[in-house]
Design a protein around this motif. Structure first.
Motif, short mmCIF file in Angstrom:
data_model
loop_
_atom_site.label_atom_id
_atom_site.label_comp_id
_atom_site.label_asym_id
_atom_site.label_seq_id
_atom_site.Cartn_x
_atom_site.Cartn_y
_atom_site.Cartn_z
N ILE A 367 0.86 -1.19 0.00
CA ILE A 367 0.00 0.00 0.00
C ILE A 367 0.89 1.24 0.00
O ILE A 367 1.78 1.38 0.86
CB ILE A 367 -0.92 0.01 1.24
N GLY A 368 0.67 2.13 -0.96
CA GLY A 368 1.45 3.36 -1.05
C GLY A 368 1.12 4.35 0.05
O GLY A 368 0.09 4.25 0.74
N GLY A 369 1.99 5.34 0.21
CA GLY A 369 1.84 6.31 1.30
C GLY A 369 0.55 7.11 1.24
O GLY A 369 -0.16 7.26 2.25
N SER A 370 0.19 7.65 0.07
CA SER A 370 -1.02 8.45 -0.05
C SER A 370 -2.27 7.60 0.15
O SER A 370 -3.24 8.03 0.79
CB SER A 370 -1.07 9.14 -1.41
N ALA A 371 -2.24 6.36 -0.35
CA ALA A 371 -3.37 5.45 -0.15
C ALA A 371 -3.51 5.09 1.32
O ALA A 371 -4.61 5.00 1.86
CB ALA A 371 -3.20 4.19 -0.99
N ALA A 372 -2.37 4.87 1.99
CA ALA A 372 -2.39 4.55 3.42
C ALA A 372 -3.01 5.69 4.22
O ALA A 372 -3.82 5.47 5.13
CB ALA A 372 -0.98 4.25 3.91
N ARG A 388 -13.09 -4.83 3.80
CA ARG A 388 -12.91 -6.03 2.96
C ARG A 388 -13.57 -5.84 1.60
O ARG A 388 -12.97 -6.16 0.56
CB ARG A 388 -13.51 -7.23 3.68
N ASN A 389 -14.80 -5.29 1.59
CA ASN A 389 -15.49 -5.06 0.32
C ASN A 389 -14.74 -4.06 -0.55
O ASN A 389 -14.69 -4.20 -1.78
CB ASN A 389 -16.91 -4.57 0.59
N ALA A 390 -14.15 -3.04 0.10
CA ALA A 390 -13.40 -2.03 -0.66
C ALA A 390 -12.19 -2.66 -1.34
O ALA A 390 -11.89 -2.37 -2.50
CB ALA A 390 -12.96 -0.90 0.27
N MET A 391 -11.48 -3.53 -0.63
CA MET A 391 -10.30 -4.18 -1.22
C MET A 391 -10.70 -5.16 -2.33
O MET A 391 -9.98 -5.32 -3.31
CB MET A 391 -9.50 -4.89 -0.13
N GLU A 392 -11.84 -5.81 -2.16
CA GLU A 392 -12.31 -6.70 -3.22
C GLU A 392 -12.62 -5.89 -4.48
O GLU A 392 -12.30 -6.30 -5.60
CB GLU A 392 -13.54 -7.47 -2.76
N TRP A 393 -13.25 -4.72 -4.30
CA TRP A 393 -13.58 -3.87 -5.45
C TRP A 393 -12.32 -3.37 -6.14
O TRP A 393 -12.22 -3.37 -7.38
CB TRP A 393 -14.44 -2.71 -4.97
N VAL A 394 -11.33 -2.95 -5.34
CA VAL A 394 -10.07 -2.48 -5.91
C VAL A 394 -9.41 -3.58 -6.74
O VAL A 394 -8.94 -3.34 -7.86
CB VAL A 394 -9.11 -2.00 -4.79
N THR A 406 -5.43 6.85 -6.20
CA THR A 406 -6.42 6.89 -7.29
C THR A 406 -7.28 5.64 -7.33
O THR A 406 -8.37 5.65 -7.87
CB THR A 406 -5.72 7.05 -8.64
N HIS A 407 -6.77 4.54 -6.77
CA HIS A 407 -7.56 3.31 -6.72
C HIS A 407 -8.68 3.37 -5.71
O HIS A 407 -9.59 2.54 -5.72
CB HIS A 407 -6.66 2.11 -6.37
N LEU A 408 -8.61 4.35 -4.80
CA LEU A 408 -9.55 4.41 -3.67
C LEU A 408 -10.54 5.55 -3.82
O LEU A 408 -11.05 6.07 -2.83
CB LEU A 408 -8.78 4.57 -2.36
N GLY A 409 -10.86 5.93 -5.08
CA GLY A 409 -11.79 7.04 -5.28
C GLY A 409 -13.13 6.83 -4.64
O GLY A 409 -13.81 7.79 -4.28
N GLY A 410 -13.55 5.56 -4.48
CA GLY A 410 -14.86 5.27 -3.91
C GLY A 410 -15.04 5.78 -2.50
O GLY A 410 -16.15 6.05 -2.05
N LEU A 411 -13.92 5.95 -1.76
CA LEU A 411 -14.02 6.44 -0.38
C LEU A 411 -14.42 7.91 -0.32
O LEU A 411 -14.88 8.40 0.70
CB LEU A 411 -12.69 6.25 0.35
N THR A 412 -14.23 8.63 -1.45
CA THR A 412 -14.60 10.04 -1.48
C THR A 412 -15.72 10.30 -2.47
O THR A 412 -16.00 11.43 -2.82
CB THR A 412 -13.38 10.90 -1.88
N GLY A 413 -16.36 9.24 -2.95
CA GLY A 413 -17.47 9.40 -3.88
C GLY A 413 -17.03 9.63 -5.30
O GLY A 413 -17.74 10.22 -6.09
N LYS A 414 -15.80 9.19 -5.68
CA LYS A 414 -15.28 9.45 -7.03
C LYS A 414 -14.94 8.16 -7.78
O LYS A 414 -14.08 8.14 -8.64
CB LYS A 414 -14.05 10.34 -6.95
N VAL A 417 -16.34 3.86 -13.10
CA VAL A 417 -16.56 2.53 -13.68
C VAL A 417 -15.67 2.37 -14.91
O VAL A 417 -15.69 3.20 -15.81
CB VAL A 417 -18.03 2.35 -14.07
N GLY A 418 -14.87 1.30 -14.89
CA GLY A 418 -14.02 1.00 -16.04
C GLY A 418 -12.92 2.00 -16.26
O GLY A 418 -12.32 2.06 -17.31
N GLY A 419 -12.60 2.85 -15.24
CA GLY A 419 -11.51 3.79 -15.36
C GLY A 419 -11.88 5.04 -16.12
O GLY A 419 -11.04 5.87 -16.42
#
Length: 484
Positions: A367-372, A388-394, A406-414, A417-419
């Motif tokens: 896990i990178g610093g900004s993602a952490a 767990r669900n978030a990591m499965e989605w990633v 950038t892989h964790l946009g879902g945590l901020t509502g961003k 789908v499909g990049g």
């Protein structure tokens, strides 16, 4: 899943079909209700996703016609519409739809519905398999040697999550040690408290399995999923002729099935008030009577209960007996939410990410610093389950050696789908969708109806024109939203 997608609007249908295909589902498209009926008659589907407003056969009429087609395993029908109409939503449920959505379809809500349908279909398949092969399975199990039994127990523990439990913080180490200590005394009732998603059932299974020295059966019962009228017979069982419609030979209850093992009472705070005194008597006297029975049956079970509700508040409102509460909490475990266990977040995220990456052939290792920093700053209202669900989605949407912000946009509502970006982006968590607003209206109507009938769910369901099971499913979802 095999999904039948029905919509007379080609552009929207194609978009949905592509999105569902990206998620790994097999999609068959139909442009009308008539075509859908013909296709459903020739093929097997686990889910039907249909627009309500169509020329010819409407979505609601499609549900009604599909319900008349006898299948061993029925497809779950989910309807959607661009018209925010409360009566239309109630009409969909009344017709037998499993759920409904509103257009434009919110992708988070669609994913949640897909998950629920998959779980429901899995239960139907499992029940069919057990029904067909029950006698053969019983015979096979009785012939298993000691070495094979140990292997079976190991697999059960692994499936339960006990053997792969990630314990990283000092708080969770103490909880696991406490659970293992409770395992040594089966006479001790244990009460587990914590928010939804913190892992109460996993801790209950640690109490049960312990060191795997012949732990016996682990029988769970969700106290919110059974109607009060059926709860007593479900828990205690009943003798032949106890009531009209019962099995001719009577039926064993959960207490019987848990003999020599553990009875896990999930959401214990919701147990019907009229049964609380009887449960207290079972715990204190270690015996019970079946419904309609005269013979006292001695129990040899461990009682483990769990809840995410405030017991003190329930007691103050007269909804839960104080003496039962204190009897259950002889052994007590309180699991703190994930936001209060920062030391667990990154190791758990790494463990889940690597698990799902290996399963899907992806390459995430760290896990990178900004993602952490993003993972640590997020509040995780759904706790470990949400992480767990978030990591499965990633792991499904992305690939790489290192997890990036950038892989964790879902945590901020961003979430995209499909990049896709900008105008092609599909927001995963809008502030308030029309479907959410409509859902709130339905929830309010259900609460008003329950008040009108003094909490009688059977009468409320009859008044709303839906089944009792549908009402209970809706109430369970309402409770989950309130607790998260």
């Amino acid at each position: 899943m095999q999904i039948l997608l029905v919509d007379d609007e080609q552009e929207g249908r194609s978009f949905l079909a592509n999105y569902l295909s990206l998620l790994g589902h097999q999609v068959t498209e139909c442009a009308s209700g008539e075509e859908a009926l013909e296709t459903y008659g020739r093929n097997s589907f686990e889910m039907i996703l249909s627009d309500i407003k169509m020329d010819g056969i409407s979505g609601i009429e499609l549900v009604q016609k599909i319900k008349t087609i006898k299948r061993q395993l029925e497809a779950d029908v989910v309807l959607y519409t661009g018209f925010v109409d409360l009566q239309l939503a109630i009409g969909a449920l009344r017709a037998g739809a499993y759920d409904y959505l509103t257009k434009p379809i919110n992708m988070d809500e669609l994913l949640a519905v897909l998950e629920r349908v998959q779980e429901h279909q899995a239960l139907l398949h499992e029940n069919e398999t057990l029904t067909k092969h029950f006698d053969e399975e019983i015979k096979a199990v009785t012939q298993v040697k000691d070495r094979e039994l140990q292997e079976l127990r190991r697999r059960v523990a692994e499936h339960a999550g006990v053997s792969t439990l990630g314990v990283f913080s000092e708080a969770m180490r103490r909880i696991v040690q406490q659970a293992e200590q409770y395992h040594t005394d089966r006479s001790l009732p244990v009460l587990i408290q914590g928010e939804t998603g913190v892992g109460k059932e996993i801790i209950a299974k640690i109490i049960h399995y312990g060191t795997m020295d012949n732990p016996g059966p682990f029988i769970d019962i969700n106290c919110t999923a059974i109607t009060p009228s059926l709860f007593e017979s479900e828990l205690f069982g009943y003798e032949a002729g106890s009531f009209t419609g019962g099995a001719a030979r009577g039926q064993r209850g959960k207490l019987d099935m848990a003999m020599g093992g553990t009875l896990f009472l999930d959401e214990i705070a919701e147990i019907p008030s009229e049964l609380q005194a009887k449960l207290l008597r079972v715990i204190e006297e270690r015996s019970f009577y079946r419904v309609g029975g005269l013979k006292k049956i001695k129990t040899d079970i461990r009682i483990v209960a769990a809840t995410n509700l405030d017991f003190e508040k329930r007691i103050a409102e007269g909804l839960f007996r104080k003496d039962l509460y204190y009897r259950l909490k002889v052994g007590q475990i309180i699991i703190p939410p994930l936001r209060e266990r920062k030391d667990d977040i990154l190791p758990l995220a790494r463990m889940f990410l690597q698990e799902f990456s290996q399963r899907r052939g992806k390459h995430f290792q760290r896990i990178g610093g900004s993602a952490a920093r993003m993972l640590l700053s997020y509040q995780w209202p759904g706790n470990v389950r949400e992480l767990r669900n978030a990591m499965e989605w990633v792991s499904f949407m992305h690939d790489g050696v290192e997890l990036e912000e950038t892989h964790l946009g879902g945590l901020t509502g961003k979430t995209v789908v499909g990049g896709a970006k900008d105008k092609d982006a599909v927001q995963a968590t809008p502030a308030k969708s029309t479907s959410t607003a409509l859902g709130d209206c339905v929830d309010d109507l259900i609460e008003q109806t329950l008040r009108q009938f003094n909490g009688n769910k059977t009468q409320a369901a009859r008044h709303l024109g839906i089944s009792v099971r549908t009402l209970y499913n809706r109430l369970e979802r309402m409770q989950k939203r309130q607790t998260t």
